[in-house]
Design a protein around this motif. Structure first.
Motif, PDB file in Angstrom:
ATOM      1  N   THR A   1     -68.038  34.041  -4.211  1.00  0.00           N
ATOM      2  CA  THR A   1     -67.942  34.844  -5.565  1.00  0.00           C
ATOM      3  C   THR A   1     -68.059  33.742  -6.752  1.00  0.00           C
ATOM      4  OG1 THR A   1     -66.372  36.218  -4.661  1.00  0.00           O
ATOM      5  CG2 THR A   1     -66.515  36.390  -7.009  1.00  0.00           C
TER       6      THR A   1
ATOM      7  N   ARG B   1     -66.732  33.203 -10.578  1.00  0.00           N
ATOM      8  CA  ARG B   1     -66.076  34.079 -11.703  1.00  0.00           C
ATOM      9  C   ARG B   1     -66.791  33.609 -13.081  1.00  0.00           C
ATOM     10  NH1 ARG B   1     -60.256  35.478  -9.791  1.00  0.00           N
ATOM     11  NH2 ARG B   1     -60.631  35.789  -7.640  1.00  0.00           N
TER      12      ARG B   1
ATOM     13  N   ARG C   1     -62.298  26.198  -8.354  1.00  0.00           N
ATOM     14  CA  ARG C   1     -62.716  26.379  -6.840  1.00  0.00           C
ATOM     15  C   ARG C   1     -61.146  25.668  -6.307  1.00  0.00           C
ATOM     16  NH1 ARG C   1     -68.434  24.293  -5.641  1.00  0.00           N
ATOM     17  NH2 ARG C   1     -67.525  22.488  -6.078  1.00  0.00           N
TER      18      ARG C   1
ATOM     19  N   VAL D   1     -55.003  31.938   0.068  1.00  0.00           N
ATOM     20  CA  VAL D   1     -56.259  32.347  -0.422  1.00  0.00           C
ATOM     21  C   VAL D   1     -56.075  33.219  -1.391  1.00  0.00           C
ATOM     22  CG1 VAL D   1     -58.484  33.297   0.201  1.00  0.00           C
ATOM     23  CG2 VAL D   1     -57.698  31.316   1.266  1.00  0.00           C
ATOM     24  N   PRO D   2     -55.472  34.583  -0.924  1.00  0.00           N
ATOM     25  CA  PRO D   2     -55.350  35.554  -2.003  1.00  0.00           C
ATOM     26  C   PRO D   2     -54.727  35.166  -3.151  1.00  0.00           C
ATOM     27  CG  PRO D   2     -54.096  36.112   0.050  1.00  0.00           C
ATOM     28  CD  PRO D   2     -54.919  34.965   0.227  1.00  0.00           C
TER      29      PRO D   2
ATOM     30  N   ARG E   1     -56.652  33.381  -5.466  1.00  0.00           N
ATOM     31  CA  ARG E   1     -57.952  34.198  -6.032  1.00  0.00           C
ATOM     32  C   ARG E   1     -57.181  34.945  -7.196  1.00  0.00           C
ATOM     33  NH1 ARG E   1     -60.466  37.203  -1.898  1.00  0.00           N
ATOM     34  NH2 ARG E   1     -62.354  35.873  -2.058  1.00  0.00           N
TER      35      ARG E   1
ATOM     36  N   TYR F   1     -59.029  31.203  -9.155  1.00  0.00           N
ATOM     37  CA  TYR F   1     -59.798  30.427  -8.314  1.00  0.00           C
ATOM     38  C   TYR F   1     -60.707  31.135  -7.365  1.00  0.00           C
ATOM     39  CZ  TYR F   1     -56.554  26.461  -9.529  1.00  0.00           C
ATOM     40  OH  TYR F   1     -55.739  25.867 -10.152  1.00  0.00           O
ATOM     41  N   ASP F   2     -61.848  30.516  -7.155  1.00  0.00           N
ATOM     42  CA  ASP F   2     -62.930  31.039  -5.959  1.00  0.00           C
ATOM     43  C   ASP F   2     -62.546  30.049  -4.693  1.00  0.00           C
ATOM     44  OD1 ASP F   2     -64.177  32.875  -7.297  1.00  0.00           O
ATOM     45  OD2 ASP F   2     -65.617  31.272  -8.251  1.00  0.00           O
ATOM     46  N   PRO F   3     -61.845  30.835  -3.793  1.00  0.00           N
ATOM     47  CA  PRO F   3     -61.410  29.846  -2.425  1.00  0.00           C
ATOM     48  C   PRO F   3     -62.471  29.906  -1.423  1.00  0.00           C
ATOM     49  CG  PRO F   3     -60.472  32.356  -2.521  1.00  0.00           C
ATOM     50  CD  PRO F   3     -61.237  32.062  -3.658  1.00  0.00           C
TER      51      PRO F   3
ATOM     52  N   VAL G   1     -63.532  36.646   2.502  1.00  0.00           N
ATOM     53  CA  VAL G   1     -63.489  35.015   1.858  1.00  0.00           C
ATOM     54  C   VAL G   1     -64.612  34.458   2.318  1.00  0.00           C
ATOM     55  CG1 VAL G   1     -62.111  32.933   1.946  1.00  0.00           C
ATOM     56  CG2 VAL G   1     -61.055  35.500   2.056  1.00  0.00           C
ATOM     57  N   SER G   2     -65.151  33.307   1.559  1.00  0.00           N
ATOM     58  CA  SER G   2     -66.191  32.534   1.894  1.00  0.00           C
ATOM     59  C   SER G   2     -65.674  31.585   2.886  1.00  0.00           C
ATOM     60  CB  SER G   2     -66.711  31.691   0.640  1.00  0.00           C
ATOM     61  OG  SER G   2     -67.225  32.469  -0.248  1.00  0.00           O
TER      62      SER G   2
END
Length: 322
Positions: free
Chosen positions: A2, A4, A172, A186-187, A190, A194-196, A214-215
């Motif tokens: 993602t 942002r 990131r 991670v959540p 976000r 942040y883009d995790p 998630v990536s």
């Protein structure tokens, strides 16, 4: 992954190049409980199309009307609006405020080549400041403004005439190790903006079932971070405490300008990690960049609280340095 980053300057450029004409409206000052922060932007095409927001909907219609006139006249306009308590409540605020908005038609006021350079810098994840104002020489600056870049803070300079719009790449967080702490971190990351990205070559760990939406990069960490790129808007968090996975990514991070490096493990584990890095030729200043054991010392117990401690430390380093 993602992204942002808003696409407001990019959209304005596309409209201009399509022959529609375009303007950028930027919130340059606020008083009271303004709906949008300083630096927020709205793109307007000569056909009345819009992207972005300067007030959460309170005064967009009036800004668009002024922008269409500005595009036709080829002049900048400084607008000031009071947001009523009723309108403020409609966009989730307890009370109203006042905003100033600078409208700059593309081509006649904001040079097209400058806008193209801004778009290229954003695409390349290069932090850049757009310096503007009603009478200022419009330009991009990559140096200076350290405090503004660190705090993501656009605003007027001391002369109250020159406005500095900060364009920082999206934050990131690269997390090496798809472990329980990562599932909590991670959540949270976000939510914090942040883009995790989760990196782990072990497919049973780095699975969609454990990290939905998630990536996930199922590569060796050094290869993964090299592919993503490490820059000044990236935090690297190492959670495996397995030297085979952590050390290669750690070495890559120490050779980069990531703003945060944190590594999980006990004090004893961290001491061994530092000794290995010393043997590989890293000096004391480089090694001092590593936060280990990772996270603020808040007495965290369990994966979720450890994730809170990590995110708190990342935020502290981002905003205060260290």
């Amino acid at each position: 992954m993602t992204d942002r980053f808003d696409t407001i300057p990019e959209t304005a450029l596309a409209w201009y190049e399509a022959g529609k004409g375009a303007a950028l409206a930027t919130v340059v000052q606020t008083w009271g409980s303004a709906p949008r922060r300083v630096g927020s932007q709205l793109a307007i095409s000569g056909a009345g199309e819009i992207e972005g927001s300067v007030s959460g909907g309170c005064v967009e219609g009036a800004v668009v009307a002024e922008a269409l006139d500005a595009i036709e006249d080829g002049t900048p306009v400084m607008l000031e609006y009071g947001v009523s308590d009723g309108d403020a409540f409609a966009v989730g605020l307890a009370c109203g405020g006042t905003i100033r908005v600078l409208v700059e038609p593309v081509g006649t006021v904001m040079p097209v080549e400058l806008l193209k350079d801004l778009v290229l810098a954003r695409e390349a994840r290069v932090p850049v400041a757009y310096v503007t104002g009603m009478t200022a020489e419009r330009r991009l600056e990559r140096d200076g403004h350290a405090e503004r870049f660190r705090m993501d803070r656009s605003g007027f300079e001391e002369d109250a005439e020159t406005f500095v719009a900060i364009h920082n790449p999206p934050l990131r967080m690269m997390v090496v190790g798809a472990v329980h702490i990562a599932q909590a971190l991670v959540p949270m990351a976000r939510i914090a903006g942040y883009d995790p990205i989760v990196i782990d070559p072990r497919e049973s760990f780095a699975s969609e079932a454990r990290f939905p939406g998630v990536s996930l990069l199922r590569d060796w960490p050094d290869e993964a971070v090299a592919a993503c790129g490490l820059d000044s808007r990236t935090a690297l968090v190492l959670l495996t405490h397995d030297p085979k996975l952590d050390d290669p990514a750690l070495e890559a991070a120490l050779a980069s300008d990531v703003f945060y490096i944190g590594a999980l493990g006990s004090t004893r584990t961290h001491d061994k990690r530092l000794a290995r890095l010393e043997e590989k030729g890293f000096d004391a200043d480089q090694i001092a960049r590593i936060h280990g054991p990772v996270g603020l010392d808040i007495g965290a117990a369990g994966p979720s609280e450890i994730a809170v401690a990590i995110l708190a430390e990342v935020t502290q380093v981002l905003r205060q340095g260290g």
